[in-house]
Scaffold this motif. Structure first.
Motif, PDB file in Angstrom:
ATOM      1  N   VAL A   3      -8.919  46.406  61.309  1.00 16.73           N
ATOM      2  CA  VAL A   3      -9.043  46.142  59.877  1.00 16.73           C
ATOM      3  C   VAL A   3     -10.276  45.262  59.657  1.00 16.73           C
ATOM      4  O   VAL A   3     -10.381  44.181  60.228  1.00 16.73           O
ATOM      5  CB  VAL A   3      -7.779  45.435  59.337  1.00 16.73           C
ATOM      6  CG1 VAL A   3      -7.954  45.078  57.868  1.00 16.73           C
ATOM      7  CG2 VAL A   3      -6.543  46.289  59.559  1.00 16.73           C
ATOM      8  N   LEU A   4     -11.212  45.744  58.848  1.00 15.61           N
ATOM      9  CA  LEU A   4     -12.426  44.990  58.556  1.00 15.61           C
ATOM     10  C   LEU A   4     -12.330  44.237  57.233  1.00 15.61           C
ATOM     11  O   LEU A   4     -12.882  43.157  57.101  1.00 15.61           O
ATOM     12  CB  LEU A   4     -13.642  45.931  58.505  1.00 15.61           C
ATOM     13  CG  LEU A   4     -13.999  46.646  59.798  1.00 15.61           C
ATOM     14  CD1 LEU A   4     -15.187  47.564  59.570  1.00 15.61           C
ATOM     15  CD2 LEU A   4     -14.290  45.653  60.904  1.00 15.61           C
ATOM     16  N   ALA A   5     -11.654  44.830  56.263  1.00 19.13           N
ATOM     17  CA  ALA A   5     -11.534  44.227  54.940  1.00 19.13           C
ATOM     18  C   ALA A   5     -10.222  44.658  54.310  1.00 19.13           C
ATOM     19  O   ALA A   5      -9.610  45.637  54.735  1.00 19.13           O
ATOM     20  CB  ALA A   5     -12.700  44.648  54.058  1.00 19.13           C
ATOM     21  N   LEU A   6      -9.803  43.929  53.296  1.00 16.43           N
ATOM     22  CA  LEU A   6      -8.527  44.215  52.649  1.00 16.43           C
ATOM     23  C   LEU A   6      -8.675  45.088  51.419  1.00 16.43           C
ATOM     24  O   LEU A   6      -7.765  45.821  51.072  1.00 16.43           O
ATOM     25  CB  LEU A   6      -7.825  42.905  52.288  1.00 16.43           C
ATOM     26  CG  LEU A   6      -7.578  41.982  53.481  1.00 16.43           C
ATOM     27  CD1 LEU A   6      -6.850  40.738  53.026  1.00 16.43           C
ATOM     28  CD2 LEU A   6      -6.830  42.683  54.588  1.00 16.43           C
ATOM     29  N   GLY A   7      -9.776  45.056  50.763  1.00 16.65           N
ATOM     30  CA  GLY A   7      -9.998  45.895  49.596  1.00 16.65           C
ATOM     31  C   GLY A   7      -9.360  45.326  48.342  1.00 16.65           C
ATOM     32  O   GLY A   7      -8.472  44.481  48.391  1.00 16.65           O
ATOM     33  N   GLU A   8      -9.844  45.800  47.215  1.00 13.69           N
ATOM     34  CA  GLU A   8      -9.346  45.366  45.914  1.00 13.69           C
ATOM     35  C   GLU A   8      -8.593  46.481  45.206  1.00 13.69           C
ATOM     36  O   GLU A   8      -7.768  46.223  44.351  1.00 13.69           O
ATOM     37  CB  GLU A   8     -10.528  44.932  45.034  1.00 13.69           C
ATOM     38  CG  GLU A   8     -11.314  43.767  45.593  1.00 13.69           C
ATOM     39  CD  GLU A   8     -10.532  42.473  45.602  1.00 13.69           C
ATOM     40  OE1 GLU A   8      -9.734  42.268  44.672  1.00 13.69           O
ATOM     41  OE2 GLU A   8     -10.717  41.681  46.534  1.00 13.69           O
TER      42      GLU A   8
ATOM     43  N   MET B 110     -15.352  41.936  49.658  1.00  9.45           N
ATOM     44  CA  MET B 110     -14.162  42.657  49.278  1.00  9.45           C
ATOM     45  C   MET B 110     -12.923  41.782  49.268  1.00  9.45           C
ATOM     46  O   MET B 110     -12.037  41.991  48.475  1.00  9.45           O
ATOM     47  CB  MET B 110     -13.930  43.840  50.210  1.00  9.45           C
ATOM     48  CG  MET B 110     -14.857  44.971  50.003  1.00  9.45           C
ATOM     49  SD  MET B 110     -14.239  46.404  50.855  1.00  9.45           S
ATOM     50  CE  MET B 110     -15.311  47.613  50.181  1.00  9.45           C
ATOM     51  N   SER B 111     -12.837  40.827  50.185  1.00  6.99           N
ATOM     52  CA  SER B 111     -11.657  39.975  50.236  1.00  6.99           C
ATOM     53  C   SER B 111     -12.029  38.618  50.803  1.00  6.99           C
ATOM     54  O   SER B 111     -13.024  38.460  51.484  1.00  6.99           O
ATOM     55  CB  SER B 111     -10.562  40.630  51.087  1.00  6.99           C
ATOM     56  OG  SER B 111     -11.041  40.837  52.386  1.00  6.99           O
ATOM     57  N   ASP B 112     -11.203  37.637  50.492  1.00  7.12           N
ATOM     58  CA  ASP B 112     -11.429  36.291  50.993  1.00  7.12           C
ATOM     59  C   ASP B 112     -11.014  36.198  52.451  1.00  7.12           C
ATOM     60  O   ASP B 112     -10.006  36.781  52.841  1.00  7.12           O
ATOM     61  CB  ASP B 112     -10.593  35.285  50.198  1.00  7.12           C
ATOM     62  CG  ASP B 112     -10.962  35.276  48.733  1.00  7.12           C
ATOM     63  OD1 ASP B 112     -12.142  35.517  48.432  1.00  7.12           O
ATOM     64  OD2 ASP B 112     -10.073  35.037  47.911  1.00  7.12           O
ATOM     65  N   PRO B 113     -11.758  35.452  53.284  1.00  2.75           N
ATOM     66  CA  PRO B 113     -11.297  35.250  54.651  1.00  2.75           C
ATOM     67  C   PRO B 113     -10.005  34.443  54.620  1.00  2.75           C
ATOM     68  O   PRO B 113      -9.858  33.517  53.833  1.00  2.75           O
ATOM     69  CB  PRO B 113     -12.430  34.481  55.318  1.00  2.75           C
ATOM     70  CG  PRO B 113     -13.254  33.939  54.206  1.00  2.75           C
ATOM     71  CD  PRO B 113     -13.005  34.785  53.005  1.00  2.75           C
ATOM     72  N   GLY B 114      -9.072  34.830  55.432  1.00  2.00           N
ATOM     73  CA  GLY B 114      -7.798  34.129  55.469  1.00  2.00           C
ATOM     74  C   GLY B 114      -6.771  34.707  54.515  1.00  2.00           C
ATOM     75  O   GLY B 114      -5.610  34.328  54.556  1.00  2.00           O
ATOM     76  N   SER B 115      -7.164  35.650  53.646  1.00  4.81           N
ATOM     77  CA  SER B 115      -6.194  36.270  52.754  1.00  4.81           C
ATOM     78  C   SER B 115      -5.506  37.419  53.482  1.00  4.81           C
ATOM     79  O   SER B 115      -5.941  37.869  54.532  1.00  4.81           O
ATOM     80  CB  SER B 115      -6.876  36.750  51.479  1.00  4.81           C
ATOM     81  OG  SER B 115      -7.846  37.721  51.778  1.00  4.81           O
TER      82      SER B 115
END
Length: 97
Positions: A68-73, A1-6
């Motif tokens: 927060v597990l992921a940032l989503g698109e 879903m998202s890049d690590p560090g973003s």
């Protein structure tokens, strides 16, 4: 879903995770100081968060503490939004009691 560090704006993430119906509502909630990120009160909707951050806020008549597990698109359906966070056990147990 998202890049690590973003990272992503907090108001946008709250909207994508379906905690708020609009980004305007999310921004107002943040501006009122009702959200804490990693135990620090934030008042700017442009505050950035990343995977692994902890959020705490009052929502739906109770205090929610989430990771927060992921940032989503995008702002997808509710089942997809639930994959963006993990609710910590103590608040989930309080809710069910």
């Amino acid at each position: 879903m998202s890049d690590p560090g973003s990272s992503i704006r907090l108001d946008k993430w709250l909207w994508q995770a379906r905690f708020c119906k609009s980004r305007t509502i999310a921004a107002a909630l943040i501006a009122d100081g009702a959200i804490r990120v990693n135990s620090a009160r934030v008042t700017k909707p442009a505050t950035t968060i990343k995977a692994g951050d902890g959020l705490s806020f009052f929502h739906g008549g109770r205090v929610r503490v989430i990771r927060v597990l992921a940032l989503g698109e995008r702002r997808g359906p509710a089942p997809e939004a639930r994959l963006l966070y993990f609710e910590l056990e103590d608040t989930a147990a309080t809710r069910d009691a």
